[in-house]
Design an enzyme around this catalytic site. Structure first.
Site, PDB file in Angstrom:
ATOM      1  N   SER A   4       0.822  -1.207   0.000  1.00  0.00           N
ATOM      2  CA  SER A   4       0.000   0.000   0.000  1.00  0.00           C
ATOM      3  C   SER A   4       0.865   1.270   0.000  1.00  0.00           C
ATOM      4  O   SER A   4       1.782   1.396  -0.804  1.00  0.00           O
ATOM      5  CB  SER A   4      -0.954  -0.069   1.203  1.00  0.00           C
ATOM      6  OG  SER A   4      -1.984   0.857   1.107  1.00  0.00           O
ATOM      7  N   ASP A  11      -5.736  -4.345  -1.706  1.00  0.00           N
ATOM      8  CA  ASP A  11      -4.822  -3.886  -0.667  1.00  0.00           C
ATOM      9  C   ASP A  11      -3.929  -4.983  -0.068  1.00  0.00           C
ATOM     10  O   ASP A  11      -4.408  -5.903   0.576  1.00  0.00           O
ATOM     11  CB  ASP A  11      -5.680  -3.242   0.437  1.00  0.00           C
ATOM     12  CG  ASP A  11      -4.886  -2.818   1.653  1.00  0.00           C
ATOM     13  OD1 ASP A  11      -3.663  -2.608   1.527  1.00  0.00           O
ATOM     14  OD2 ASP A  11      -5.496  -2.691   2.720  1.00  0.00           O
TER      15      ASP A  11
END
Length: 283
Positions: A39, A160
């Site tokens: 991320s 993610d």
């Protein structure tokens, strides 16, 4: 620095802390041979590999007030809070050009962690194998549930990386790095609470049971990894850099002053640790 990794936690807007730490490392010409992140951590790490010393500050602070970067308008028009096209296409290609050439030719390995929505597994993609696809993979790793759409890549559906491997220390060790510098975006003493698991998440991702299971287990994965890190730190295998006080910045933050303050905290925190860090890297 052989067999040494740099491990970068995610955290959305809190990633500006990592940006400050990496600015210091670049100023000191400290380039660790293996870098892995998820991320926001992976996004910051890509500019470190590309030797672009101010890029993390420019992208994550200077442009935060741009309506296409982060706004309720994005949510209304595109169902995404952060403007993913703006962040992963307009910024690197036009406004704050990413140095693809330096990135591709850098001798350091760079690894991005993502979550496979179907299986719920953590997957890791290396620059040495996927250099041309790194922006897409950074986008996938930054695509938070409910906030951004999943990314279709490599015949998979990706989201993610922080869901399944929030601090990818074990992957770094698995790849032969017995020493690791770890940049966290939370202060010591923080542990993640179970996520409120509402009906909307279940409904929205009902076709991805693997993803739902991974979200449900996320807090225990995070907390177990923290405990593992602290044990490794005691053994002298891990050097942790993290905020010295509780953060005033959340996952989504538009206040430039708060962001700049956190960036500077990252810079000054690691600067204070400069000598022990250099000793750790040279031992």
């Amino acid at each position: 620095m052989k067999n040494t990794g740099l491990v970068l936690e995610g955290g959305g807007s809190r990633g500006v802390y990592t940006g400050g730490v990496l600015q210091y490392l670049m100023e000191e010409n400290i380039y660790i041979p293996y870098v892995i992140g998820v991320s926001a951590g992976a996004c910051c790490g890509s500019s470190y590999i590309a030797r672009q010393i101010d890029r993390n500050k420019r992208v994550n602070i200077d442009y935060v007030s741009h309506p296409e970067y982060l706004s309720f308008r994005n949510w209304i028009t595109k169902r995404q809070l952060f403007g993913m096209d703006f962040i992963f296409e307009t910024l690197p290609n036009e406004l704050v050009p990413f140095d693809f050439e330096t990135f591709h030719h850098a001798k350091e390995e760079f690894v991005v962690g993502v979550t496979d929505c179907v299986t719920g597994d953590a997957l890791f993609y290396r620059k040495s194998d996927y250099a041309q696809d790194m922006i897409t993979l950074l986008r996938a790793s930054s695509s938070l549930p409910l906030v951004a759409p999943a990314v279709h890549f490599d015949n998979r559906v990706l989201m993610d990386g922080g869901i399944t491997s929030p601090i990818p220390i074990k992957q770094s060790m698995k790849e032969g790095n017995n020493k690791n510098v770890v940049i966290l975006t939370r202060n010591r003493g923080y542990y993640k609470k179970p996520q409120s698991f509402n009906w909307y998440i279940r409904k929205k991702y009902r076709q991805y049971p693997g993803l739902l299971e991974a979200i449900q287990k996320r807090h225990s994965e995070y907390n177990d990894t923290l405990n593992y890190l602290y044990e490794e730190e005691k053994k002298g295998n891990v050097f942790i850099i993290n905020p010295t006080e509780k953060l005033q910045v959340g996952r989504v933050e538009k206040n430039k002053n708060k962001l700049m303050d956190l960036y500077q905290k990252g810079y000054h925190d690691v600067k204070k640790l400069g000598e022990p860090l250099k000793e750790f890297l040279s031992s």
